[in-house]
Design an enzyme around this catalytic site. Structure first.
Site, PDB file in Angstrom:
ATOM      1  CB  ALA B  35     -27.645  27.762  36.218  1.00  0.00           C
ATOM      2  CE  LYS B 208     -34.889   2.528  34.470  1.00  0.00           C
ATOM      3  NZ  LYS B 208     -34.616   1.726  35.699  1.00  0.00           N
TER       4      LYS B 208
END
Lengths: 432, 432
Positions: B35, B208
């Site tokens: 990150a 979903k």
């Protein structure tokens, strides 16, 4: 949209380059919405300006020398679709990075052989390189490993990375035809190159595996560490035996973290029919990544072709246009750590062995003795019938054995008077 | 690393919340490398502070009220793992967006029912929402649709989106046991909830699917447009017949762009054994996306569980920490266009029909006449043996027929004197 467009210079206008032009032409407004700004082609370079490619190049700046794209002020991103690990492609990528231009490429050879140097150049230039198209065509596996599975320690990554080989092996199994015969057909259909050696000798898959290994294990790309074998020696007889025994023969590309280091290997393998890659047929590719938190993930799709490759190239372009940046191998170059490689001789696993022997008393005893002396134990054996000339195939499946022992045993068995030809062995991969 | 850490406030410390804590604890340095800055938990909220979760919470700020995380100056990103389409979870997400905090959530119900409003709030707040964990657990399918396949017009997206149902159907097929029996076992094993209705009635898969539909077709989430059927009426007899006929019965979730509009449906379906989802067994999920350039792509993995879900949550967090932003549904809310929905009655496809009839002369003639009158033509028929009490199952596979016609025909056949019970039908999905 008020944001300025992202301007592309495309080097190489073969099927993939033309595919990218068509995709951007067809989906322009959609891409603008997704990227937040237009993505436009401003310049191109190819060997022959006048060739009919079914698209008009009039609107683009033309460069005879692809490397000139790296210096064109009307180019923000260089799209390198020339190919080859060195020469113009390499020069263009390094020059682009040095000039602060991001790069998108489909060039697996370049990344496999110069990946660490490219990553350094990209980092130094403050730019990014997208190479989704370099591995498994349209399957977004680079994105999955760099981003989607970022929370995991990957223990193993493997798959079917060459569609030509998978097509040939699938056809051989389905029709019972021989390798050469099916290869000829694949060439006629355009699934195999005129010179197919890069594909069928496993080099192409090995390039892709070396890249996946770096992404998965945070280690500099090390193509020389990949054991590479192709499919020329796979016979339809072996495929048929494998099927009877509950296996399919695939060109497996696998990288695994073992106690001794990282094993990277490309070779034909018997995979059980229950394996996630066993039912991946024809020109399709598949990649499986095993992560400590996510467990098993499987990605399938077309591994080559103008459309799938253009899809991957454009996904990288949208990321760049939207300002999304990822380090080349998922983390800064300085964080990549070289890890011990495991030589193929040290590989341990089960093996499929096929012998052609004269059917005489004592043959099996001789073979068994050789295996015993190498500490190789037999899991099962298949022998049936008797041929007219007295030659019979005998198939053995071993328990876990060391590759070096198998190789010595094969040499010795090949020297037996009763052996008609050198024995063949193919590794078995169980995916436990 | 000199970049400031990304500070997380986690709401909800069930298995997934604890999984996220463990993942960040175990892979902290690795995540920092990926990150470009540390990702640290600074605050948490849950119902019970003192419950033993196997992790210590001492280092974190505690909030009895989860919504307070949205106002905590020590929180950059809110991780919403409470669940539920309304109540605290919803309040927290809107409050976080309004306060300029990005959100990561596993909440499929929230996105399915309030997706467009959430996207607007997120856009207005200048933040991002990651919801990889909301669809198909550890499979990075949201990333694939939002980014990896950005170059494609998607024509169809479908798959197996509920691991509980897939586990039950797999067990029923492998053991021949009945639905209720296997459901009991799934509950004992923790694969099914004490109240399993959300899963087995198809609601979870429909949530979903509604999200995938929005991502694939650039349309606002429209849960009410999803036709939802669960697996309660699937019998092991039907599963056995399906197997004989070359099909597997799966709980299919499918969204497709048709000439009439978008079809969204969740229901049991016979899928051919050659289909990419036919061999996805047990608790595994799979999603297939068909794109115009990439062709067919398939993604498989675990759809639930602490590890896979934490993997998805953390991938979103790494993106946010690295400054990578994606619009909620892949493009600005203003670009999402409501599209006509196709009612289930207008669905056209082949059907599996099973009748239980008295084995008397004329039965088949009666049934055939009903089907003929509804313009339904029979592709094949299976009738064998004769039972002691004269009741026999008859299985028909129809050619393409309209759902409304099938429903009328079923009602009429159910009323025949020779019909022992109402006929059952299950749609067949061929994936041409």
């Amino acid at each position: 949209v008020t944001a300025p467009p992202l301007k592309l210079g495309i080097a190489g206008l073969g099927t993939v380059g033309v595919g990218v032009l068509k995709l951007i032409d067809q989906h322009g407004p959609d891409l603008t919405e997704k990227a937040g700004r237009p993505i436009v082609v401003t310049a191109v370079s190819a060997l022959d300006r006048s060739r009919d490619r079914g698209v008009t190049l009039d609107a683009y700046r033309w460069h005879d020398d692809a490397v000139a794209l790296a210096h064109d002020p009307e180019v923000d991103v260089v799209v390198e679709l020339i190919g080859g690990s060195d020469g113009v492609a390499k020069a263009l990528c390094f020059e682009a990075a040095a000039n602060g231009k991001s790069i998108v490429t489909a060039n697996k050879a370049l990344l496999a052989l110069h990946g660490a140097a490219i990553a350094e150049a990209v980092e130094a230039g403050g730019v990014t390189i997208g190479f989704e198209a370099a591995v498994a065509g349209g399957i977004p596996i680079v994105k999955a490993l760099r981003e989607g599975l970022a929370g995991n320690a990957i223990s193993r990554v493997y798959g079917i990375l060459n569609g030509t080989c998978n097509y040939i092996l699938t056809e051989m199994r389905e029709t019972g035809r021989d390798f050469e015969d099916v290869l000829d057909e694949a060439q006629a259909l355009g699934y195999a190159e005129a010179d197919p050696s890069f594909d069928i000798d496993g080099v192409d898959a090995a390039h892709k595996l070396a890249i996946l290994t770096s992404l998965a294990f945070a280690t500099p790309v090390d193509f020389d560490a990949v054991h590479v074998e192709g499919i020329r020696h796979v016979t339809s007889l072996d495929i048929a035996y494998a099927g009877e025994l509950g296996y399919s023969i695939k060109l497996l590309a696998l990288a695994e973290q073992t106690a001794a280091g990282i094993e990277q290997r490309v070779h034909p393998a018997l995979v059980p029919l229950s394996a996630p890659i066993a039912h991946v047929e024809g020109v399709f590719n598949a990649v499986v990544a095993d992560g400590d938190f996510v467990d098993r993930t499987v990605f399938q799709g077309r591994g080559a072709g103008a459309g799938p490759t253009a899809s991957a190239v454009v996904a990288d372009l949208v990321d760049i246009a939207a300002g999304r940046r990822v380090p080349t191998f998922g983390r800064p170059v300085a964080s990549l750590v070289a890890k011990p490689k495991v030589a193929m001789d040290a590989h341990v696993g089960p093996y499929y062995v096929r012998l052609m022997v004269y059917d005489r008393p004592g043959v099996i005893a001789d073979v068994s003795a050789v295996l015993r002396d190498e500490n190789i134990s037999i899991g099962s054996m298949l022998q049936r019938g008797r041929s007219k000339d007295g030659a019979v195939p005998v198939v053995l499946l071993t328990h876990d054995a060391k590759e070096a022992s198998i190789r010595r045993a094969m040499a010795e068995i090949g020297g037996l008077k009763t052996a008609l030809e050198p024995p063949r062995f193919i590794r078995i991969q169980e995916f436990t």
